[in-house]
Design an enzyme around this catalytic site. Structure first.
Site, PDB file in Angstrom:
ATOM      1  N   ARG A  21       0.826  -1.201   0.000  1.00  0.00           N
ATOM      2  CA  ARG A  21       0.000   0.000   0.000  1.00  0.00           C
ATOM      3  C   ARG A  21       0.869   1.264   0.000  1.00  0.00           C
ATOM      4  O   ARG A  21       0.759   2.106   0.878  1.00  0.00           O
ATOM      5  CB  ARG A  21      -0.919  -0.004   1.231  1.00  0.00           C
ATOM      6  CG  ARG A  21      -1.945  -1.114   1.227  1.00  0.00           C
ATOM      7  CD  ARG A  21      -3.067  -0.822   0.249  1.00  0.00           C
ATOM      8  NE  ARG A  21      -4.085  -1.862   0.272  1.00  0.00           N
ATOM      9  CZ  ARG A  21      -4.316  -2.706  -0.714  1.00  0.00           C
ATOM     10  NH1 ARG A  21      -3.569  -2.630  -1.794  1.00  0.00           N
ATOM     11  NH2 ARG A  21      -5.259  -3.613  -0.635  1.00  0.00           N
ATOM     12  N   HIS A 135       4.666   5.330   1.728  1.00  0.00           N
ATOM     13  CA  HIS A 135       3.498   4.538   2.116  1.00  0.00           C
ATOM     14  C   HIS A 135       2.243   5.410   2.117  1.00  0.00           C
ATOM     15  O   HIS A 135       2.286   6.591   2.484  1.00  0.00           O
ATOM     16  CB  HIS A 135       3.697   3.933   3.510  1.00  0.00           C
ATOM     17  CG  HIS A 135       2.828   2.745   3.759  1.00  0.00           C
ATOM     18  ND1 HIS A 135       1.495   2.857   4.090  1.00  0.00           N
ATOM     19  CD2 HIS A 135       3.084   1.418   3.707  1.00  0.00           C
ATOM     20  CE1 HIS A 135       0.970   1.655   4.237  1.00  0.00           C
ATOM     21  NE2 HIS A 135       1.920   0.762   4.018  1.00  0.00           N
ATOM     22  N   HIS A 136       1.142   4.797   1.711  1.00  0.00           N
ATOM     23  CA  HIS A 136      -0.133   5.516   1.648  1.00  0.00           C
ATOM     24  C   HIS A 136      -0.596   5.969   3.035  1.00  0.00           C
ATOM     25  O   HIS A 136      -1.410   6.896   3.156  1.00  0.00           O
ATOM     26  CB  HIS A 136      -1.197   4.617   1.015  1.00  0.00           C
ATOM     27  CG  HIS A 136      -2.152   5.356   0.127  1.00  0.00           C
ATOM     28  ND1 HIS A 136      -2.757   6.535   0.488  1.00  0.00           N
ATOM     29  CD2 HIS A 136      -2.606   5.084  -1.128  1.00  0.00           C
ATOM     30  CE1 HIS A 136      -3.548   6.949  -0.482  1.00  0.00           C
ATOM     31  NE2 HIS A 136      -3.466   6.099  -1.481  1.00  0.00           N
ATOM     32  N   ALA A 137      -0.098   5.334   4.087  1.00  0.00           N
ATOM     33  CA  ALA A 137      -0.460   5.761   5.437  1.00  0.00           C
ATOM     34  C   ALA A 137       0.168   7.101   5.790  1.00  0.00           C
ATOM     35  O   ALA A 137      -0.311   7.801   6.681  1.00  0.00           O
ATOM     36  CB  ALA A 137      -0.022   4.710   6.453  1.00  0.00           C
ATOM     37  N   ASN A 307      -4.872  11.050   4.895  1.00  0.00           N
ATOM     38  CA  ASN A 307      -5.730  10.724   3.762  1.00  0.00           C
ATOM     39  C   ASN A 307      -7.142  11.240   4.000  1.00  0.00           C
ATOM     40  O   ASN A 307      -7.816  10.823   4.954  1.00  0.00           O
ATOM     41  CB  ASN A 307      -5.766   9.208   3.550  1.00  0.00           C
ATOM     42  CG  ASN A 307      -4.436   8.661   3.061  1.00  0.00           C
ATOM     43  OD1 ASN A 307      -4.160   8.671   1.874  1.00  0.00           O
ATOM     44  ND2 ASN A 307      -3.605   8.209   3.995  1.00  0.00           N
TER      45      ASN A 307
END
Length: 521
Positions: A21, A135-137, A307
Site C-alpha cells: 500500500r 506509504h499511503h499511510a 488521507n
C-alpha cells in the site's frame, strides 16, 4: 509520538506482500548542460544536509493496547532511504520502467520510516531519474504531489536544494480528532454527527436498492455489480509499469467541443484503451466496465498530510464503438455521481468508501472473488500538477509518471498527472495478469485520435440536428460560438426514415368506420 487516523491505519491493516500500500512517482530530469562535476552526487550530498521532519523520521509502533502510533526512529539513517543506482547500457526508457517496476513491487520495511528515494543514472539521453516511494499511510497522491512541487522551483538558475521531507511541516496535528482513539471517544459525545452519517448512508443504500429493482435511479453506482473480467482477480507481487503523455490542450479542446469535462475525456480514453486490450488478449464483457474514481475531500486551504478522500464507483460506457457516444455516456455517469456526492457530508463519503473497500479487501484476502461480483474493474485517478516547468538545482523536470497502488480484487491502476502542458498517464498492473501492458500506450494514442476524428466529423457535418445528441447532459457539441454545433455526418435513423418516405407516393387515407366524435361544448 503521533496517533494514526482511521483511514491511514486502514492502509496498514490491509497491506500484504502481494498487495503493498505505497504510492510513488517516477521523475525524469535533464541536468544543466554546463555543469562541471558529479551532478547527481552533489545533489545527494546537498539533500543529506537537510534535517528530516515528521512524519518522515517516524516509524510504526503498535502499543500493548493494540493502538498504532507513529514514534521517532532513534536509529534513523538517511542513507537507508536515499539510494543511488545506474542502468546498464543502453539505458532505455523501457529499462527504467522495468527497474521502477521491481522497486515498486516490494513492501516498505516497517522497522524504518516508510519511504525511499532512488536516484537512477545511465539513461541514454543524458537524463537521470528519481523514483519516490512513500506509504499511503503517510500521505495520499494529492499530498505527494504537493510535497514534490514544494521541493522544486520555477527558476532554472536557483541553486537551492529542497528536500520533500521538510515540506510536511508536522501537518498531522491539524486533524487530531481523526485519530483512532479520539474517533472512538466521540461515539458517545457526538451522537448527532453519527445519526446524520447513518441517515445519509441509509438513504444511499435505499436508493441503490430501488435502482437494482428498476424502480428508481441512484446517482451513485451500485457497488459489487461490475462485470468480472481479466481486469479482476488476485495478483502476485510482481508488477509491470508503463506510461505515456498527451498534450493537455488537445484534451481540453475535446472537452470544450463536446460540453464535457477534462476528466470525462481522460476516463473515456482509458475506457476505450482497456476495452481494446480486453478484446485482443481476453474477452469483452457484455456490460459496461466500472471505474473507481478517487475524490479529494479536502476543503479549500486544507493541507493535512493524512488521507482525506473518497473512492466512488462510476459505470462507464456500453458496447458502442463510437468514441463520441462513449464520451457522452461517461459524462452522464460522472455528472450523476457528482450530484449525488453534493448531498452527502465528507464524513459520510469516507465511511462509504471504507465500507466498500473493506468488503473488497475481505473478498480478495479470502480468495472468494469468483463468488462475488467485483466492486470495480479499474481505478482511475487524476492529480493536478504544475502548469509550468520545474527545476531541481538547475536540472529541468522533463517527465513525471505517477505510480500508485492496485486496489483489491483488481489487477491495474491508471493515474494521470498534469505537468507543463502535458498529461502523463502512469499505468501499473500485475505482471502475470497484464503481460502486454506496454501496448496500452499505443491504444491510448489510438483512442485519442479516434475521438478527435469523430468530433471533427461532427463539427464539419451539415447543420442537421441529432435527436440523440441533443438529449442528456453533454450531448450537444459546443461550436466556436455559443450555439450548438452540427450533428454527426452519419444520418440518424429518423433522417433515413424521412428520406425513404419522400421517395414513396403519398398513401390514400382510408375512411374510418367510426363516426366522428361530437364537438365539445
Amino acid at each position: 509520538m503521533s496517533r494514526i487516523s482511521i483511514t491511514d491505519y486502514a492502509f496498514l491493516l490491509t497491506e500484504t506482500a502481494d498487495s503493498p500500500r505505497h504510492v510513488g512517482s517516477l521523475q525524469i530530469f535533464r541536468p544543466p548542460d554546463d555543469y562541471q562535476g558529479d551532478f547527481v552526487g552533489d545533489l545527494i550530498d546537498a539533500l543529506r544536509r537537510h534535517k528530516v521532519d515528521k512524519p518522515f523520521n517516524q516509524r510504526l509502533k503498535v502499543s500493548l493496547t493494540g493502538m498504532p502510533q507513529w514514534v521517532p526512529d532513534r536509529n534513523f539513517e538517511l542513507d537507508f532511504h536515499v539510494r543511488r543506482s545506474a542502468l546498464p547500457a543502453p539505458g532505455t526508457r523501457r529499462q527504467l520502467a522495468d527497474l521502477a517496476s521491481r522497486l515498486h513491487a516490494y513492501m516498505l520495511d516497517r522497522e524504518h520510516p516508510l519511504w525511499e528515494l532512488h536516484f537512477v543514472e545511465g539513461l541514454d539521453d543524458g537524463c537521470f531519474a528519481i523514483y519516490t516511494k512513500i506509504h499511503h499511510a503517510y500521505c495520499d497522491g494529492a499530498t505527494l504531489v504537493r510535497l514534490a512541487n514544494a521541493s522544486l522551483t520555477e527558476d532554472p538558475d536557483d541553486p537551492t536544494v529542497r528536500a520533500f521531507w521538510q515540506m510536511a511541516g508536522g501537518s498531522r496535528r491539524e486533524h487530531p480528532h481523526r485519530d483512532i482513539r479520539a474517533a472512538m471517544g466521540e461515539i458517545g459525545g457526538n451522537l448527532k454527527s453519527l445519526f446524520t452519517m447513518g441517515k445519509e448512508l441509509s438513504g444511499v443504500a435505499g436508493k441503490m436498492a430501488l435502482d437494482r429493482l428498476g424502480l428508481a435511479k441512484s446517482g451513485l453506482d451500485v457497488p459489487f455489480t461490475a462485470p468480472r473480467t481479466a481486469l479482476n482477480g488476485h495478483i502476485t507481487r510482481a508488477r509491470r509499469i508503463a506510461g505515456g503523455s498527451i498534450e493537455i490542450e488537445r484534451l481540453k479542446a475535446l472537452a470544450r467541443s463536446t460540453g464535457t469535462t477534462l476528466n470525462d475525456v481522460i476516463v473515456t480514453l482509458c475506457d476505450i484503451s482497456l476495452r481494446r486490450y480486453l478484446a485482443r488478449y481476453a474477452e469483452l464483457p457484455r456490460t459496461p466496465l466500472v471505474a473507481q474514481l478517487p475524490v479529494n475531500l479536502r476543503r479549500p486551504g486544507e493541507n493535512s498530510s493524512t488521507n482525506i478522500l473518497g473512492i466512488i464507483p462510476v459505470r462507464l460506457a456500453g458496447v458502442s464503438r463510437n468514441p463520441l457516444k462513449r464520451l457522452r455516456e461517461i459524462h452522464r455517469s460522472t455528472a450523476e455521481m457528482k450530484d449525488a456526492l453534493m448531498a452527502l457530508s465528507r464524513e459520510t463519503v469516507m465511511a462509504y468508501t471504507l465500507l466498500i473497500q473493506g468488503a473488497a479487501i475481505a473478498v480478495d484476502i479470502l480468495h472468494v472473488s469468483a463468488m462475488v461480483p467485483p466492486a470495480g474493474n479499474i481505478l482511475i485517478s487524476n492529480l493536478p500538477g504544475s502548469p509550468v516547468k520545474l527545476h531541481l538545482k538547475g536540472a529541468r523536470l522533463e517527465e513525471v509518471f505517477p505510480i500508485s497502488t492496485i486496489p483489491p480484487d483488481m489487477v491495474m491502476n491508471i493515474t494521470v498527472y498534469s505537468y507543463a502542458g502535458r498529461m502523463f498517464f502512469g499505468m501499473i498492473a500485475g505482471y502475470e495478469a497484464m503481460p502486454h501492458l506496454p501496448e496500452m500506450r499505443g491504444y491510448l494514442y489510438d483512442a485519442m485520435e479516434a475521438l478527435e476524428e469523430e468530433v471533427r466529423a461532427v463539427l464539419e457535418a451539415p447543420a442537421e440536428r441529432d435527436p440523440q445528441a441533443e438529449s442528456g447532459p453533454g450531448g450537444v457539441l459546443a461550436g466556436s460560438g455559443a450555439t450548438p454545433a452540427a450533428a454527426p455526418a452519419r444520418k440518424t435513423p429518423a433522417a433515413r426514415s424521412r428520406k425513404a418516405a419522400a421517395k414513396k407516393p403519398p398513401a390514400r387515407r382510408k375512411r374510418s368506420a367510426r363516426k366522428p366524435a361530437a364537438p365539445k361544448t
